[in-house]
Design a protein around this motif. Structure first.
Motif, mmCIF file in Angstrom:
data_model
loop_
_atom_site.group_PDB
_atom_site.id
_atom_site.type_symbol
_atom_site.label_atom_id
_atom_site.label_comp_id
_atom_site.label_asym_id
_atom_site.label_seq_id
_atom_site.Cartn_x
_atom_site.Cartn_y
_atom_site.Cartn_z
ATOM 1 N N ALA A 93 0.820 -1.212 0.000
ATOM 2 C CA ALA A 93 0.000 0.000 0.000
ATOM 3 C C ALA A 93 0.854 1.263 0.000
ATOM 4 O O ALA A 93 0.316 2.367 -0.026
ATOM 5 N N GLY A 94 2.164 1.094 0.054
ATOM 6 C CA GLY A 94 3.048 2.261 -0.040
ATOM 7 C C GLY A 94 3.421 2.884 1.293
ATOM 8 O O GLY A 94 3.890 4.025 1.348
ATOM 9 N N ILE A 95 3.208 2.146 2.378
ATOM 10 C CA ILE A 95 3.669 2.673 3.670
ATOM 11 C C ILE A 95 5.184 2.433 3.743
ATOM 12 O O ILE A 95 5.641 1.297 3.563
ATOM 13 N N PRO A 96 5.978 3.474 3.965
ATOM 14 C CA PRO A 96 7.434 3.293 3.965
ATOM 15 C C PRO A 96 7.869 2.347 5.083
ATOM 16 O O PRO A 96 7.343 2.430 6.202
ATOM 17 N N SER A 97 8.818 1.472 4.761
ATOM 18 C CA SER A 97 9.259 0.496 5.769
ATOM 19 C C SER A 97 9.813 1.204 7.005
ATOM 20 O O SER A 97 9.691 0.721 8.126
ATOM 21 N N GLY A 98 10.375 2.373 6.801
ATOM 22 C CA GLY A 98 10.946 3.141 7.916
ATOM 23 C C GLY A 98 9.893 3.700 8.858
ATOM 24 O O GLY A 98 10.230 4.351 9.842
ATOM 25 N N ARG A 99 8.622 3.445 8.541
ATOM 26 C CA ARG A 99 7.552 3.884 9.459
ATOM 27 C C ARG A 99 6.726 2.692 9.930
ATOM 28 O O ARG A 99 5.540 2.824 10.216
ATOM 29 N N ILE A 100 7.373 1.527 9.957
ATOM 30 C CA ILE A 100 6.637 0.330 10.369
ATOM 31 C C ILE A 100 7.211 -0.213 11.677
ATOM 32 O O ILE A 100 8.427 -0.415 11.796
ATOM 33 N N VAL A 101 6.320 -0.414 12.647
ATOM 34 C CA VAL A 101 6.747 -1.069 13.884
ATOM 35 C C VAL A 101 6.117 -2.458 13.920
ATOM 36 O O VAL A 101 4.991 -2.648 13.465
ATOM 37 N N TYR A 102 6.888 -3.409 14.440
ATOM 38 C CA TYR A 102 6.466 -4.814 14.386
ATOM 39 C C TYR A 102 6.168 -5.301 15.803
ATOM 40 O O TYR A 102 7.065 -5.483 16.613
ATOM 41 N N SER A 103 4.877 -5.506 16.084
ATOM 42 C CA SER A 103 4.456 -5.997 17.398
ATOM 43 C C SER A 103 4.179 -7.497 17.319
ATOM 44 O O SER A 103 4.174 -8.077 16.237
ATOM 45 N N GLY A 104 3.879 -8.097 18.456
ATOM 46 C CA GLY A 104 3.434 -9.493 18.435
ATOM 47 C C GLY A 104 4.321 -10.401 19.244
ATOM 48 O O GLY A 104 5.544 -10.240 19.268
ATOM 49 N N VAL A 105 3.686 -11.394 19.860
ATOM 50 C CA VAL A 105 4.377 -12.244 20.822
ATOM 51 C C VAL A 105 5.080 -13.435 20.159
ATOM 52 O O VAL A 105 5.921 -14.075 20.768
ATOM 53 N N GLY A 106 4.760 -13.685 18.886
ATOM 54 C CA GLY A 106 5.318 -14.901 18.270
ATOM 55 C C GLY A 106 5.840 -14.691 16.865
ATOM 56 O O GLY A 106 5.500 -15.452 15.956
ATOM 57 N N LYS A 107 6.704 -13.701 16.704
ATOM 58 C CA LYS A 107 7.256 -13.481 15.351
ATOM 59 C C LYS A 107 8.151 -14.677 15.000
ATOM 60 O O LYS A 107 9.011 -15.057 15.799
ATOM 61 N N THR A 108 7.998 -15.225 13.824
ATOM 62 C CA THR A 108 8.839 -16.364 13.448
ATOM 63 C C THR A 108 10.150 -15.870 12.846
ATOM 64 O O THR A 108 10.278 -14.695 12.481
ATOM 65 N N ALA A 109 11.098 -16.806 12.712
ATOM 66 C CA ALA A 109 12.399 -16.448 12.136
ATOM 67 C C ALA A 109 12.208 -15.871 10.733
ATOM 68 O O ALA A 109 12.834 -14.873 10.362
ATOM 69 N N GLN A 110 11.331 -16.513 9.980
ATOM 70 C CA GLN A 110 11.119 -16.038 8.605
ATOM 71 C C GLN A 110 10.522 -14.638 8.589
ATOM 72 O O GLN A 110 10.947 -13.772 7.809
ATOM 73 N N GLU A 111 9.572 -14.412 9.475
ATOM 74 C CA GLU A 111 8.953 -13.082 9.516
ATOM 75 C C GLU A 111 9.974 -12.014 9.918
ATOM 76 O O GLU A 111 9.988 -10.915 9.367
ATOM 77 N N MET A 112 10.828 -12.362 10.871
ATOM 78 C CA MET A 112 11.823 -11.375 11.311
ATOM 79 C C MET A 112 12.822 -11.101 10.186
ATOM 80 O O MET A 112 13.228 -9.949 9.975
ATOM 81 N N ALA A 113 13.189 -12.149 9.461
ATOM 82 C CA ALA A 113 14.140 -11.965 8.352
ATOM 83 C C ALA A 113 13.522 -11.053 7.290
ATOM 84 O O ALA A 113 14.188 -10.137 6.777
ATOM 85 N N GLU A 114 12.254 -11.272 6.986
ATOM 86 C CA GLU A 114 11.589 -10.440 5.974
ATOM 87 C C GLU A 114 11.547 -8.976 6.422
ATOM 88 O O GLU A 114 11.768 -8.065 5.628
#
Ligand code: LLP
Length: 429
Positions: A93-114
C-alpha cells in the motif's frame, strides 16, 4: 451515527450515497467504509498531538484492506504490524518500511528476516528467546536490528478480559521487573540497537487513567535505564482508545492526547509512537445485511439476516453490542424485541440479542454500526460462506475495494484426491 452515516429524507446514506443503492449494486452482506470518516479520525489524532514529536502507526489488524492502508500512507503515517502478511500489505500500500513497527508475541524467524530485509523502523520484542533469535538473524545478515521491549505494566485497562493485554497473567509483554535485565542483555549484543520502549495494555479503553498510569510507569523505567546508559528515544504507547458502540463516552482524540502529553512533557528528545486501530476505523464502516426471514417461535422473534458470525464475530466472541438500524425509515413499523441471527449452524451466531428494533420485513436492509474495526479483518469462511465485499465511499464515489468471494475462492488451494475412477466406482460394496 457520525456525520458520514446519516439519514437523509429517511434513507440511510454513507456520505452522499444511499445504502440501498450500494446494496443493490454490490450485494449483501457488504462492508461500507466512509473514506471521509476514516481520514477525519486519522487527522484528528494527528492534530491532537500537534507539535509533540510523534509517529502515528495505524494498527493494520483492525482493518487491513490495502485501499485503507493507502490512505494512511498518503498522510505520511506508518503502520503497526503483527505478521509477515501485514508487512506485505503495508508495503504493497506504499507505507514506507521506515515507518513500520512490528508488534506481536510470536514473530517467526522467517517473519523477522523479511522485516529486517525490508528495513522496518522497530521490532517490539516480547521475550528473551525472541531477542536472541532476532540477534542471530540480524548478525547473519550483517545488519543491526532496531529494537524496543514491550513491557507489561500490570495496569487494569477496565475492558473486556479478552482484549485486556497488560495484566500480569497476560501472554503479552515482559514483566516490568524483568525489563532492566533484558535491556542490559540486549545492550551487549552488537546486532541489536535499543531505540524504544513499548506497551499496549488493551483495547476499547474508555478512560484516560489506565493510559496515563502506564505511561508514568514507563517513564520511571526510562529513568532507571538511563542510569545504566540506555537511552530510550521512542516511547510506543500502543493503541487502545475506545469508541462509542452503545452508550460509552470514550475520551476524544484531544482529551487522550492532552492526558498523555501532560505526563510525557517532562521527557526530552523522545518521540511518541501511537498504534491506533479501532479509534480510526471502528466507526468508519457499517455492515449492510438483508433480512432473509422473520422466524417467530413461542419463545423468540428471530430476524434471520444474510450476515453472520463469520462476517462479524464480535457479538459472538465478546458479547459486543453493535447498533442495528433499518436503512429505510420511511413507513417504519412499530418496535419489537428481536434477536438478529445469521444463517450459521451455531447457537452463538447472533448479531444482537433481545433488541428493541422497528420490525423489518423479509428483503429489507439493516445496517450494523461500528463494524470497521475487527469486522472484515476477523471474518472467515466458516460454513463455506464466501467472505463479504468491501466498498469505500470517498468524495462522492463508491469503489469496490474487495470483491465478494466466489465459490471457487472457497476451495482455492485445495485438491481432490487422485483416486482412479474405477476405485470409486468399484468400491467394495
Ligand atoms: N497495538 C497492539 C500491539 C495491539 O495488539 C493492538 C490491538 C493495537 C495496537 C490496536 O488497538 P486498538 O487501537 O484497535 O484498540 N478483536 C478485538 C480487539 C483486539 C485488539 C488486538 N490488539 C475486538 O474486536 O474488540
Amino acid at each position: 451515527m457520525t456525520d458520514y452515516f446519516e439519514y437523509k429524507s429517511g434513507i440511510l446514506h454513507v456520505e452522499d450515497i444511499p445504502v440501498e443503492k450500494l446494496a443493490e449494486e454490490y450485494g449483501t452482506p457488504l462492508f461500507v467504509y466512509s473514506g471521509a470518516n476514516f481520514s477525519k479520525n486519522l487527522k484528528e489524532l494527528e492534530a491532537a498531538f500537534g507539535d509533540v514529536r510523534h509517529l502515528l502507526c495505524y494498527s493494520v489488524k483492525a482493518a487491513s484492506n490495502i485501499s485503507l492502508l493507502q490512505k494512511v500512507a498518503s498522510f505520511g503515517m506508518g503502520a503497526d504490524i503483527v505478521s509477515g502478511g501485514e508487512l506485505y500489505r503495508a508495503l504493497k500500500a506504499g507505507i514506507p518500511s521506515g515507518r513500520i513497527v512490528y508488534s506481536g508475541v510470536g514473530k517467526t524467524a522467517q517473519e523477522m528476516a523479511e522485516a529486517l530485509d525490508a528495513g522496518i523502523f522497530m521490532f517490539n520484542l516480547e521475550s528473551s528467546e525472541e531477542m536472541h533469535l532476532l540477534s542471530v538473524i540480524a548478525e547473519d545478515k550483517r545488519l543491526v536490528a532496531p529494537i524496543s521491549f514491550r513491557v507489561n505494566p500490570d495496569v487494569d485497562p477496565l475492558t473486556h478480559p479478552y482484549i485486556a493485554t497488560g495484566l500480569k497473567d497476560s501472554k503479552f509483554g515482559i514483566p516490568i521487573a524483568e525489563a532492566p535485565f533484558l535491556f542490559a542483555e540486549a545492550k551487549k549484543i552488537p546486532s541489536l540497537k535499543i531505540i524504544g520502549l513499548d506497551c499496549h495494555i488493551g483495547s476499547q479503553l474508555t478512560s484516560t487513567e489506565p493510559f496515563t498510569d502506564t505511561v508514568k510507569i514507563l517513564i520511571q523505567l526510562m529513568g532507571s535505564l538511563r542510569e545504566e546508559g540506555i537511552n530510550i528515544r521512542y516511547l510506543d504507547i500502543g493503541g487502545g482508545l475506545g469508541i462509542n458502540y452503545s452508550n460509552e463516552v470514550p475520551p476524544t482524540a484531544f482529551e487522550y492526547a492532552e492526558a498523555i502529553t501532560k505526563v510525557t512533557k517532562q521527557l526530552e528528545n523522545v518521540t511518541l509512537i501511537l498504534e491506533p486501530g479501532r479509534s480510526v476505523v471502528g466507526n468508519s464502516c457499517i455492515l449492510v445485511t438483508r433480512v432473509i426471514y422473520n422466524k417467530v417461535t413461542p419463545a423468540k422473534h428471530f430476524v434471520v439476516v444474510d450476515a453472520a458470525m463469520n462476517d462479524l464475530i464480535r457479538p459472538s466472541l465478546y458479547g459486543s453490542y453493535h447498533k442495528i438500524v433499518p436503512t429505510n425509515q420511511l413507513g417504519v413499523l412499530p418496535t419489537k424485541k428481536v434477536t438478529v441471527v445469521g444463517p450459521i449452524c451455531e447457537s452463538g451466531d447472533f448479531l444482537a440479542k433481545d433488541r428493541d428494533l422497528p420490525e423489518v420485513l423479509q428483503g429489507e436492509l439493516v445496517a450494523i454500526f461500528g463494524a470497521g474495526a475487527y469486522g472484515f479483518s476477523m471474518s472467515s469462511n466458516y460454513n463455506s460462506r464466501p467472505r463479504a465485499a468491501e466498498v469505500l465511499v470517498d468524495g462522492g464515489v463508491a469503489r469496490l475495494i474487495r470483491q465478494r468471494e466466489q465459490y471457487e475462492d472457497l476451495i482455492n488451494g485445495e485438491s481432490l484426491l487422485e483416486t482412479p475412477e474405477d476405485d470409486i466406482l468399484g468400491a467394495k460394496l
